[in-house]
Scaffold this motif. Sequence first.
Motif, PDB file in Angstrom:
ATOM      1  N   THR A  30       0.819  -1.218   0.000  1.00  0.00           N
ATOM      2  CA  THR A  30       0.000   0.000   0.000  1.00  0.00           C
ATOM      3  C   THR A  30       0.850   1.264   0.000  1.00  0.00           C
ATOM      4  OG1 THR A  30      -0.168   0.168   2.412  1.00  0.00           O
ATOM      5  CG2 THR A  30      -1.798  -1.204   1.287  1.00  0.00           C
ATOM      6  N   LEU A  31       2.164   1.100  -0.008  1.00  0.00           N
ATOM      7  CA  LEU A  31       3.084   2.235   0.035  1.00  0.00           C
ATOM      8  C   LEU A  31       3.711   2.514  -1.320  1.00  0.00           C
ATOM      9  CD1 LEU A  31       5.004   1.435   3.346  1.00  0.00           C
ATOM     10  CD2 LEU A  31       3.326   3.257   3.008  1.00  0.00           C
ATOM     11  N   GLY A  32       3.674   3.773  -1.712  1.00  0.00           N
ATOM     12  CA  GLY A  32       4.511   4.214  -2.814  1.00  0.00           C
ATOM     13  C   GLY A  32       5.883   4.529  -2.237  1.00  0.00           C
ATOM     14  N   MET A  33       6.941   4.215  -2.973  1.00  0.00           N
ATOM     15  CA  MET A  33       8.289   4.341  -2.444  1.00  0.00           C
ATOM     16  C   MET A  33       9.131   5.239  -3.334  1.00  0.00           C
ATOM     17  SD  MET A  33       8.046   2.478   0.248  1.00  0.00           S
ATOM     18  CE  MET A  33       9.771   2.449   0.750  1.00  0.00           C
ATOM     19  N   ILE A  50       8.807   4.509  -7.236  1.00  0.00           N
ATOM     20  CA  ILE A  50       8.031   3.404  -7.771  1.00  0.00           C
ATOM     21  C   ILE A  50       6.755   3.326  -6.952  1.00  0.00           C
ATOM     22  CG2 ILE A  50       9.350   1.742  -6.378  1.00  0.00           C
ATOM     23  CD1 ILE A  50       8.779  -0.322  -8.639  1.00  0.00           C
ATOM     24  N   ARG A  51       5.629   3.422  -7.593  1.00  0.00           N
ATOM     25  CA  ARG A  51       4.369   3.545  -6.853  1.00  0.00           C
ATOM     26  C   ARG A  51       3.894   2.204  -6.292  1.00  0.00           C
ATOM     27  NH1 ARG A  51       1.113   7.864 -10.759  1.00  0.00           N
ATOM     28  NH2 ARG A  51       2.181   9.714  -9.956  1.00  0.00           N
ATOM     29  N   TYR A  52       4.089   1.137  -7.030  1.00  0.00           N
ATOM     30  CA  TYR A  52       3.689  -0.184  -6.583  1.00  0.00           C
ATOM     31  C   TYR A  52       4.347  -1.194  -7.501  1.00  0.00           C
ATOM     32  CZ  TYR A  52       0.319   1.028 -10.215  1.00  0.00           C
ATOM     33  OH  TYR A  52      -0.261   1.473 -11.377  1.00  0.00           O
ATOM     34  N   THR A  53       4.375  -2.433  -7.059  1.00  0.00           N
ATOM     35  CA  THR A  53       5.006  -3.480  -7.852  1.00  0.00           C
ATOM     36  C   THR A  53       4.300  -3.617  -9.200  1.00  0.00           C
ATOM     37  OG1 THR A  53       5.750  -4.674  -5.907  1.00  0.00           O
ATOM     38  CG2 THR A  53       5.522  -5.937  -7.935  1.00  0.00           C
ATOM     39  N   GLY A  54       5.092  -3.596 -10.236  1.00  0.00           N
ATOM     40  CA  GLY A  54       4.544  -3.685 -11.581  1.00  0.00           C
ATOM     41  C   GLY A  54       4.105  -2.352 -12.141  1.00  0.00           C
ATOM     42  N   GLY A  65      19.224   6.045 -16.892  1.00  0.00           N
ATOM     43  CA  GLY A  65      20.165   5.212 -17.631  1.00  0.00           C
ATOM     44  C   GLY A  65      21.276   4.650 -16.766  1.00  0.00           C
ATOM     45  N   ARG A  66      21.388   5.165 -15.553  1.00  0.00           N
ATOM     46  CA  ARG A  66      22.436   4.689 -14.641  1.00  0.00           C
ATOM     47  C   ARG A  66      21.859   4.070 -13.371  1.00  0.00           C
ATOM     48  NH1 ARG A  66      25.645   8.216 -12.259  1.00  0.00           N
ATOM     49  NH2 ARG A  66      24.230   9.992 -12.350  1.00  0.00           N
ATOM     50  N   PHE A  67      20.736   4.591 -12.912  1.00  0.00           N
ATOM     51  CA  PHE A  67      20.106   4.102 -11.678  1.00  0.00           C
ATOM     52  C   PHE A  67      18.821   3.356 -12.022  1.00  0.00           C
ATOM     53  CE2 PHE A  67      21.765   7.509  -8.452  1.00  0.00           C
ATOM     54  CZ  PHE A  67      23.050   7.303  -8.922  1.00  0.00           C
ATOM     55  N   THR A  68      18.550   2.330 -11.222  1.00  0.00           N
ATOM     56  CA  THR A  68      17.327   1.544 -11.387  1.00  0.00           C
ATOM     57  C   THR A  68      16.660   1.371 -10.023  1.00  0.00           C
ATOM     58  OG1 THR A  68      18.314   0.328 -13.231  1.00  0.00           O
ATOM     59  CG2 THR A  68      16.347  -0.625 -12.209  1.00  0.00           C
ATOM     60  N   ILE A  69      15.362   1.549  -9.998  1.00  0.00           N
ATOM     61  CA  ILE A  69      14.603   1.343  -8.760  1.00  0.00           C
ATOM     62  C   ILE A  69      13.681   0.156  -8.952  1.00  0.00           C
ATOM     63  CG2 ILE A  69      12.810   2.994  -9.502  1.00  0.00           C
ATOM     64  CD1 ILE A  69      12.397   3.713  -6.543  1.00  0.00           C
ATOM     65  N   TRP A  70      13.555  -0.628  -7.902  1.00  0.00           N
ATOM     66  CA  TRP A  70      12.577  -1.703  -7.896  1.00  0.00           C
ATOM     67  C   TRP A  70      12.224  -2.034  -6.455  1.00  0.00           C
ATOM     68  CZ3 TRP A  70      17.712  -2.726  -8.287  1.00  0.00           C
ATOM     69  CH2 TRP A  70      18.243  -3.799  -7.574  1.00  0.00           C
ATOM     70  N   ARG A  71      11.246  -2.883  -6.304  1.00  0.00           N
ATOM     71  CA  ARG A  71      10.778  -3.230  -4.968  1.00  0.00           C
ATOM     72  C   ARG A  71      10.421  -4.704  -4.909  1.00  0.00           C
ATOM     73  NH1 ARG A  71       5.756   0.389  -3.870  1.00  0.00           N
ATOM     74  NH2 ARG A  71       5.193  -1.203  -2.346  1.00  0.00           N
ATOM     75  N   ASP A  72      10.504  -5.245  -3.725  1.00  0.00           N
ATOM     76  CA  ASP A  72      10.143  -6.631  -3.477  1.00  0.00           C
ATOM     77  C   ASP A  72       9.126  -6.612  -2.345  1.00  0.00           C
ATOM     78  OD1 ASP A  72       9.930  -9.292  -2.633  1.00  0.00           O
ATOM     79  OD2 ASP A  72      12.017  -9.729  -3.146  1.00  0.00           O
ATOM     80  N   ASP A  73       7.867  -6.750  -2.686  1.00  0.00           N
ATOM     81  CA  ASP A  73       6.819  -6.666  -1.672  1.00  0.00           C
ATOM     82  C   ASP A  73       6.932  -7.782  -0.638  1.00  0.00           C
ATOM     83  OD1 ASP A  73       3.991  -5.241  -3.548  1.00  0.00           O
ATOM     84  OD2 ASP A  73       5.978  -4.471  -3.016  1.00  0.00           O
ATOM     85  N   ALA A  74       7.393  -8.948  -1.047  1.00  0.00           N
ATOM     86  CA  ALA A  74       7.531 -10.067  -0.111  1.00  0.00           C
ATOM     87  C   ALA A  74       8.576  -9.760   0.959  1.00  0.00           C
ATOM     88  CB  ALA A  74       7.898 -11.337  -0.858  1.00  0.00           C
ATOM     89  N   ALA A  97       8.513   7.077   1.820  1.00  0.00           N
ATOM     90  CA  ALA A  97       7.293   6.317   1.530  1.00  0.00           C
ATOM     91  C   ALA A  97       6.074   7.206   1.683  1.00  0.00           C
ATOM     92  CB  ALA A  97       7.184   5.115   2.451  1.00  0.00           C
ATOM     93  N   GLY A  98       5.054   6.877   0.921  1.00  0.00           N
ATOM     94  CA  GLY A  98       3.815   7.626   0.980  1.00  0.00           C
ATOM     95  C   GLY A  98       2.716   6.842   0.304  1.00  0.00           C
TER      96      GLY A  98
END
Length: 122
Positions: A30-33, A50-54, A65-74, A97-98
């Motif tokens: 439920t958190l945007g990161m 990243i607002r949510y997974t996917g 092009g240099r940085f990548t953001i991702w999240r693992d909800d598990a 987070a928000g």
Amino acid sequence: VQLQACGGGLAQAGGSLRLSCAASGRTFSTLGMGWFRQVSGKEREFVAAIRYTGGRTYISDSVKGRFTIWRDDAKTTQYLQMNSLKPEDTAVYYCAAGPTTVGSRPNEYDYWGQGTLVTVSS
């Protein structure tokens, strides 16, 4: 919500670092990161979100092009992979987070981590 960021440190120009931010206290999905950075005496600068997974990711032009953001909800954790680091990437990096509508403005975020220092040497 508590945010614990880690992974900062010293890197040489052209090198890589990975930051992680573990969240607790609320259902992570439920958190945007997001990630921001700040140099002493300057305003906090948006890096990525990243607002949510996917969901769509948002990357600052200065790191695109240099940085990548991702999240693992598990794992209730978000990550920031930083490649091709430059001396100008030196800053304290903050995890934030928000709601899942977050974007590039600091006032869209309700919760902030303690910051982790990234130093890039030339």
